[in-house]
Design a protein around this motif. Structure first.
Motif, PDB file in Angstrom:
ATOM      1  N   ASN A  33       4.070  -1.872 -17.914  1.00  0.00           N
ATOM      2  CA  ASN A  33       4.497  -3.263 -18.075  1.00  0.00           C
ATOM      3  C   ASN A  33       5.618  -3.669 -17.128  1.00  0.00           C
ATOM      4  O   ASN A  33       6.213  -4.740 -17.294  1.00  0.00           O
ATOM      5  CB  ASN A  33       4.950  -3.509 -19.522  1.00  0.00           C
ATOM      6  N   LEU A  34       5.925  -2.834 -16.137  1.00  0.00           N
ATOM      7  CA  LEU A  34       7.004  -3.182 -15.209  1.00  0.00           C
ATOM      8  C   LEU A  34       6.625  -4.449 -14.447  1.00  0.00           C
ATOM      9  O   LEU A  34       5.524  -4.546 -13.889  1.00  0.00           O
ATOM     10  CB  LEU A  34       7.248  -2.041 -14.223  1.00  0.00           C
ATOM     11  N   PRO A  35       7.518  -5.454 -14.418  1.00  0.00           N
ATOM     12  CA  PRO A  35       7.195  -6.701 -13.711  1.00  0.00           C
ATOM     13  C   PRO A  35       6.852  -6.459 -12.241  1.00  0.00           C
ATOM     14  O   PRO A  35       7.349  -5.515 -11.608  1.00  0.00           O
ATOM     15  CB  PRO A  35       8.489  -7.520 -13.858  1.00  0.00           C
ATOM     16  N   GLN A  36       6.028  -7.333 -11.687  1.00  0.00           N
ATOM     17  CA  GLN A  36       5.532  -7.145 -10.326  1.00  0.00           C
ATOM     18  C   GLN A  36       6.660  -7.125  -9.310  1.00  0.00           C
ATOM     19  O   GLN A  36       6.622  -6.364  -8.336  1.00  0.00           O
ATOM     20  CB  GLN A  36       4.531  -8.254  -9.972  1.00  0.00           C
ATOM     21  N   GLU A  37       7.688  -7.948  -9.476  1.00  0.00           N
ATOM     22  CA  GLU A  37       8.772  -7.973  -8.497  1.00  0.00           C
ATOM     23  C   GLU A  37       9.496  -6.628  -8.439  1.00  0.00           C
ATOM     24  O   GLU A  37       9.967  -6.204  -7.370  1.00  0.00           O
ATOM     25  CB  GLU A  37       9.766  -9.088  -8.819  1.00  0.00           C
ATOM     26  N   ASP A  38       9.557  -5.917  -9.568  1.00  0.00           N
ATOM     27  CA  ASP A  38      10.177  -4.598  -9.568  1.00  0.00           C
ATOM     28  C   ASP A  38       9.243  -3.557  -8.968  1.00  0.00           C
ATOM     29  O   ASP A  38       9.701  -2.611  -8.317  1.00  0.00           O
ATOM     30  CB  ASP A  38      10.574  -4.217 -11.003  1.00  0.00           C
ATOM     31  N   ARG A  39       7.943  -3.725  -9.169  1.00  0.00           N
ATOM     32  CA  ARG A  39       6.983  -2.843  -8.496  1.00  0.00           C
ATOM     33  C   ARG A  39       7.079  -3.008  -6.980  1.00  0.00           C
ATOM     34  O   ARG A  39       7.040  -2.038  -6.225  1.00  0.00           O
ATOM     35  CB  ARG A  39       5.561  -3.153  -8.973  1.00  0.00           C
ATOM     36  N   ASP A  40       7.207  -4.261  -6.550  1.00  0.00           N
ATOM     37  CA  ASP A  40       7.325  -4.529  -5.111  1.00  0.00           C
ATOM     38  C   ASP A  40       8.582  -3.862  -4.545  1.00  0.00           C
ATOM     39  O   ASP A  40       8.573  -3.342  -3.420  1.00  0.00           O
ATOM     40  CB  ASP A  40       7.360  -6.033  -4.853  1.00  0.00           C
ATOM     41  N   PHE A  41       9.666  -3.885  -5.302  1.00  0.00           N
ATOM     42  CA  PHE A  41      10.921  -3.258  -4.889  1.00  0.00           C
ATOM     43  C   PHE A  41      10.735  -1.764  -4.631  1.00  0.00           C
ATOM     44  O   PHE A  41      11.383  -1.182  -3.743  1.00  0.00           O
ATOM     45  CB  PHE A  41      11.980  -3.495  -5.971  1.00  0.00           C
ATOM     46  N   LEU A  42       9.822  -1.128  -5.388  1.00  0.00           N
ATOM     47  CA  LEU A  42       9.605   0.308  -5.268  1.00  0.00           C
ATOM     48  C   LEU A  42       8.517   0.676  -4.268  1.00  0.00           C
ATOM     49  O   LEU A  42       8.210   1.857  -4.093  1.00  0.00           O
ATOM     50  CB  LEU A  42       9.265   0.894  -6.644  1.00  0.00           C
ATOM     51  N   ASP A  43       7.925  -0.319  -3.627  1.00  0.00           N
ATOM     52  CA  ASP A  43       6.853  -0.024  -2.663  1.00  0.00           C
ATOM     53  C   ASP A  43       7.348   0.828  -1.496  1.00  0.00           C
ATOM     54  O   ASP A  43       6.621   1.678  -0.971  1.00  0.00           O
ATOM     55  CB  ASP A  43       6.250  -1.326  -2.129  1.00  0.00           C
ATOM     56  N   THR A  44       8.574   0.592  -1.067  1.00  0.00           N
ATOM     57  CA  THR A  44       9.157   1.372   0.034  1.00  0.00           C
ATOM     58  C   THR A  44      10.525   1.904  -0.407  1.00  0.00           C
ATOM     59  O   THR A  44      11.575   1.413   0.030  1.00  0.00           O
ATOM     60  CB  THR A  44       9.315   0.508   1.296  1.00  0.00           C
ATOM     61  N   PRO A  45      10.535   2.919  -1.273  1.00  0.00           N
ATOM     62  CA  PRO A  45      11.806   3.436  -1.777  1.00  0.00           C
ATOM     63  C   PRO A  45      12.583   4.151  -0.677  1.00  0.00           C
ATOM     64  O   PRO A  45      12.003   4.667   0.288  1.00  0.00           O
ATOM     65  CB  PRO A  45      11.371   4.417  -2.872  1.00  0.00           C
ATOM     66  N   PRO A  46      13.901   4.210  -0.787  1.00  0.00           N
ATOM     67  CA  PRO A  46      14.710   4.904   0.222  1.00  0.00           C
ATOM     68  C   PRO A  46      14.467   6.415   0.166  1.00  0.00           C
ATOM     69  O   PRO A  46      13.893   6.930  -0.804  1.00  0.00           O
ATOM     70  CB  PRO A  46      16.145   4.547  -0.183  1.00  0.00           C
ATOM     71  N   PRO A  47      14.868   7.147   1.189  1.00  0.00           N
ATOM     72  CA  PRO A  47      14.690   8.607   1.195  1.00  0.00           C
ATOM     73  C   PRO A  47      15.318   9.241  -0.045  1.00  0.00           C
ATOM     74  O   PRO A  47      16.394   8.837  -0.503  1.00  0.00           O
ATOM     75  CB  PRO A  47      15.418   9.041   2.467  1.00  0.00           C
ATOM     76  N   GLY A  48      14.634  10.229  -0.586  1.00  0.00           N
ATOM     77  CA  GLY A  48      15.126  10.919  -1.773  1.00  0.00           C
ATOM     78  C   GLY A  48      14.658  10.321  -3.079  1.00  0.00           C
ATOM     79  O   GLY A  48      14.892  10.898  -4.140  1.00  0.00           O
ATOM     80  N   ILE A  49      13.998   9.162  -3.013  1.00  0.00           N
ATOM     81  CA  ILE A  49      13.471   8.500  -4.201  1.00  0.00           C
ATOM     82  C   ILE A  49      11.947   8.603  -4.194  1.00  0.00           C
ATOM     83  O   ILE A  49      11.301   8.220  -3.211  1.00  0.00           O
ATOM     84  CB  ILE A  49      13.872   7.006  -4.240  1.00  0.00           C
ATOM     85  N   LEU A  50      11.387   9.118  -5.271  1.00  0.00           N
ATOM     86  CA  LEU A  50       9.943   9.102  -5.481  1.00  0.00           C
ATOM     87  C   LEU A  50       9.631   8.099  -6.585  1.00  0.00           C
ATOM     88  O   LEU A  50      10.330   8.065  -7.594  1.00  0.00           O
ATOM     89  CB  LEU A  50       9.436  10.484  -5.902  1.00  0.00           C
ATOM     90  N   ALA A  51       8.615   7.294  -6.386  1.00  0.00           N
ATOM     91  CA  ALA A  51       8.189   6.332  -7.410  1.00  0.00           C
ATOM     92  C   ALA A  51       6.708   6.546  -7.673  1.00  0.00           C
ATOM     93  O   ALA A  51       5.898   6.560  -6.743  1.00  0.00           O
ATOM     94  CB  ALA A  51       8.449   4.896  -6.955  1.00  0.00           C
ATOM     95  N   GLU A  52       6.366   6.689  -8.946  1.00  0.00           N
ATOM     96  CA  GLU A  52       4.980   6.933  -9.318  1.00  0.00           C
ATOM     97  C   GLU A  52       4.739   6.413 -10.731  1.00  0.00           C
ATOM     98  O   GLU A  52       5.693   6.178 -11.486  1.00  0.00           O
ATOM     99  CB  GLU A  52       4.657   8.422  -9.245  1.00  0.00           C
TER     100      GLU A  52
END
Length: 389
Positions: free
Chosen positions: A254-273
């Motif tokens: 249920n994470l809002p789309q704008e927050d999903r977009d924020f995680l599309d290109t996470p900084p080094p050291g961050i994994l998003a799945e």
């Protein structure tokens, strides 16, 4: 029910915003199936948001789905259309529930929440309970260890009276040595003869999985209200003593789309799945967890002993007291560091991470964690049985 037939359980579950209620219900339903019940899970929330577990052991019926209109729970909407529910929708939904009851012919009707929660569904649940009683079934209600506190004593007394009139047992999924029902529901003494404390509904103990070793696991349950937590965690990482670790962010459905977009290109050291069914195994391997203080997440933390930072959901108006109360109790017990949601910032979170990194991994849970099994035992006892059918 003949001497040899399996007892039948119909479990009505309505999750509104997150997915915690359904996760807990799934664990209880599977334990009831293991104990010998024929279980029908009657689901009123959005379908398909958590794994189905032992799907082959459960019969599932999906009602016309509903959800909360927003994080403030300002209303109920049709999950298919987003429109506020109306009388025609209520009539369809109530009839669908009664049809499911007649098909299941349960010995026990178990209702999640009502009347302590889900009162917007009384149009459906009161007729369902009455019809179950007319058919000879007993009724029980399933509630969390900590409820949202209500200052209106008249309303609280009314809720207690509805509970006494309609339910033979009240299953409180908690441990009274940690939190008692009276701590968050002032009319609890009126219900003492019906209350059964089951312990926390936790997953079984797990070994560390192949992923997550030494990592920081960032999660927000279903994600509907987790955007601020995730953004603060990403910004806090470089300021912490764990800045050289992998920070794995789990994205709830249920994470809002704008927050999903924020995680599309996470900084080094961050994994998003996406959220993972092996979440407890990740916690068992991790160095630290950053999360809200929802019932199931905290249950997972308890059985894995993972040190944690908790940012409890308080709602837009600060009136959601359940998670802040749970976080406060766990912090007092030395199990977590808590950051109030209204005070969340990257700097505050970074300080909390450094403090939590000093906490030991605790092999002992702060409360009983066999709540699913003991719930099944309590329900089985209501049928006059004491073991698997």
């Amino acid at each position: 029910m003949t001497a040899r037939s399996a007892p039948r359980l119909l479990f009505h579950v309505q999750h509104m915003l997150g997915i915690g209620h359904r996760v807990r219900a799934e664990r209880i339903a599977c334990a009831c199936a293991e104990a010998g019940f024929e279980v029908t899970l009657l689901e009123g929330g959005v379908a398909g948001q958590v794994p189905d577990g032992q799907a082959d052991r459960l019969t599932r019926i999906q009602l016309p789905p509903a959800r909360a209109a927003d994080a403030a729970f300002s209303g109920v909407v049709d999950a298919d259309t987003g429109a506020p529910i109306d009388d025609a929708w209520r009539e369809r939904r109530a009839e669908a529930s009664l049809d499911a009851l007649r098909a299941a012919r349960p010995d026990i009707l178990l209702v999640e929440g009502f009347p302590f929660a889900r009162r917007a569904f009384r149009f459906e649940l009161l007729p369902l309970i009455a019809e179950a009683h007319r058919g000879g079934a007993k009724a029980a209600v399933s509630i969390r260890d900590i409820l949202v506190a209500r200052p209106d004593r008249l309303k609280t007394a009314e809720i207690a009276e509805v509970a006494r009139q309609n339910f033979d047992r009240i299953l409180v999924h908690g441990d009274p040595t940690f939190a008692q029902l009276a701590d968050s529901f002032s009319a609890a003494p009126c219900l003492a003869d019906r209350v059964v404390y089951t312990g926390i509904v936790s997953p079984p103990p797990v070994a560390p999985g192949p992923d997550g070793h030494g990592e920081v696991i960032v999660s927000a349950g279903g994600g509907a209200t987790g955007g601020a937590l995730i953004r603060a965690a990403v910004a806090a990482r470089p300021m912490t003593r764990l800045k050289d670790r992998i920070w794995r962010i789990l994205i709830g459905p249920n994470l809002p789309q704008e927050d999903r977009d924020f995680l599309d290109t996470p900084p080094p050291g961050i994994l998003a799945e996406p959220s993972r069914p092996d979440f407890p195994a990740l916690l068992a391997a991790a160095s630290l967890s950053i999360s809200q203080a929802g019932y199931n997440t905290v249950a997972d933390l308890a059985v894995t002993g993972c040190p944690s930072v908790l940012i409890p959901f308080a709602g837009p108006t600060g009136q959601e007291t359940e998670q802040p109360t749970r976080a406060r109790l766990l912090e007092r017990a030395g199990r977590a560091v808590s950051v109030p949601e209204a005070q969340l910032s990257p700097e505050r979170l970074a300080r909390a991470v450094d403090l939590a990194a000093e906490l030991p991994r605790r092999p002992d849970a702060p409360y009983r964690t066999d709540g699913a099994r003991r719930s099944a035992e309590a329900l089985l006892a209501m049928t006059g049985r004491e073991g698997p059918a």
